[in-house]
Design an enzyme around this catalytic site. Structure first.
Site, PDB file in Angstrom:
ATOM      1  N   HIS A 168       0.828  -1.202   0.000  1.00  0.00           N
ATOM      2  CA  HIS A 168       0.000   0.000   0.000  1.00  0.00           C
ATOM      3  C   HIS A 168       0.863   1.254   0.000  1.00  0.00           C
ATOM      4  O   HIS A 168       1.963   1.261   0.543  1.00  0.00           O
ATOM      5  CB  HIS A 168      -0.886   0.053   1.249  1.00  0.00           C
ATOM      6  CG  HIS A 168      -1.750  -1.151   1.411  1.00  0.00           C
ATOM      7  ND1 HIS A 168      -2.041  -1.680   2.642  1.00  0.00           N
ATOM      8  CD2 HIS A 168      -2.380  -1.945   0.512  1.00  0.00           C
ATOM      9  CE1 HIS A 168      -2.831  -2.740   2.492  1.00  0.00           C
ATOM     10  NE2 HIS A 168      -3.048  -2.915   1.204  1.00  0.00           N
ATOM     11  N   LYS A 201       6.644   6.178   7.558  1.00  0.00           N
ATOM     12  CA  LYS A 201       6.210   5.261   8.621  1.00  0.00           C
ATOM     13  C   LYS A 201       7.406   4.752   9.405  1.00  0.00           C
ATOM     14  O   LYS A 201       8.487   4.553   8.847  1.00  0.00           O
ATOM     15  CB  LYS A 201       5.502   4.035   8.020  1.00  0.00           C
ATOM     16  CG  LYS A 201       4.253   4.355   7.240  1.00  0.00           C
ATOM     17  CD  LYS A 201       3.675   3.116   6.581  1.00  0.00           C
ATOM     18  CE  LYS A 201       2.452   3.460   5.758  1.00  0.00           C
ATOM     19  NZ  LYS A 201       1.943   2.308   5.026  1.00  0.00           N
ATOM     20  N   TYR A 245       2.670   0.942  13.967  1.00  0.00           N
ATOM     21  CA  TYR A 245       3.390   1.899  13.149  1.00  0.00           C
ATOM     22  C   TYR A 245       2.955   3.329  13.427  1.00  0.00           C
ATOM     23  O   TYR A 245       1.803   3.610  13.729  1.00  0.00           O
ATOM     24  CB  TYR A 245       3.286   1.576  11.662  1.00  0.00           C
ATOM     25  CG  TYR A 245       1.904   1.354  11.089  1.00  0.00           C
ATOM     26  CD1 TYR A 245       1.347   2.296  10.247  1.00  0.00           C
ATOM     27  CD2 TYR A 245       1.188   0.196  11.363  1.00  0.00           C
ATOM     28  CE1 TYR A 245       0.093   2.094   9.682  1.00  0.00           C
ATOM     29  CE2 TYR A 245      -0.058  -0.019  10.809  1.00  0.00           C
ATOM     30  CZ  TYR A 245      -0.598   0.938   9.978  1.00  0.00           C
ATOM     31  OH  TYR A 245      -1.842   0.732   9.431  1.00  0.00           O
ATOM     32  N   ASP A 258      -6.252  -6.030  -1.826  1.00  0.00           N
ATOM     33  CA  ASP A 258      -4.884  -6.462  -2.117  1.00  0.00           C
ATOM     34  C   ASP A 258      -4.819  -7.424  -3.302  1.00  0.00           C
ATOM     35  O   ASP A 258      -3.801  -7.499  -3.982  1.00  0.00           O
ATOM     36  CB  ASP A 258      -4.241  -7.085  -0.875  1.00  0.00           C
ATOM     37  CG  ASP A 258      -3.981  -6.044   0.207  1.00  0.00           C
ATOM     38  OD1 ASP A 258      -4.068  -4.834  -0.086  1.00  0.00           O
ATOM     39  OD2 ASP A 258      -3.694  -6.439   1.351  1.00  0.00           O
TER      40      ASP A 258
END
Length: 183
Positions: A61, A71, A131, A169
């Site tokens: 992603h 991130k 995250y 996905d």
């Protein structure tokens, strides 16, 4: 903390020090001053967490344009194979990926700058993935890169027929159809 730049400039593996005794351990997992000294200034605005079982693959992603996110990722339970793909316009490593095993046992982390697609595969029975991000979630800007794109050549360490994927996905686009990220 130990900061190790990966084979792709800007992507860092970070290994916090652990201080242990018969009770367990203590570890500083993020320290702004030390992070800035090695990686640079990033202002994280949100912490996220996911829980998954063995075989789940999330990704690849990214958020396009002004919604791109940096991130800092880690695993607090289990083990994952964490994968990032360079999508930065003009980067000498455009289209290449870095894969790192992240585990609660090791406590290691991965910093992913803006301009990368990101995903992970759960290799343990269960995994809790955490995250920090530097930008808000913008569903209108989210793009999914196909995790099995032959141009990427990623070994997810899980056979394709055993992967547990979301519908999103399964419908990712190929690298050749991605518009490169520009600052």
């Amino acid at each position: 903390m130990t900061f190790i730049e990966t084979s792709i400039a800007g992507v860092w593996q970070i290994v916090p020090k652990r201080y242990g005794d018969h009770r367990g351990y203590f570890s500083e997992v993020f320290k702004q001053e030390e992070f800035e000294r090695h990686v640079g200034r990033v202002i994280f605005i949100q912490d996220n967490e996911s829980f998954s079982t063995h075989g789940v693959v999330r990704g690849l992603h990214f958020q396009a344009g002004e919604w791109s996110q940096a991130k800092l990722v880690r695993v607090s339970l289990g083990t994952v194979l964490d994968v990032v793909v360079d999508l930065r316009h003009g980067s000498p490593s455009y289209g290449r990926h870095v894969a790192a095993l992240l585990s609660a046992e090791q406590g290691n982390q991965l910093f992913i700058p803006r301009g990368f697609a990101h995903g992970f595969a759960v290799l343990s029975d269960r995994a809790q993935f955490q995250y920090k991000v530097d930008n808000v979630y913008a569903p209108q800007a989210e793009v999914t890169l196909r995790l099995d794109d032959p141009a990427l050549g990623i070994d997810w360490q899980i056979p394709r027929h055993e992967m547990i994927l979301s519908e999103k996905d399964k419908m990712g686009i190929l690298l050749k159809d991605v518009k490169p990220y520009k600052d």
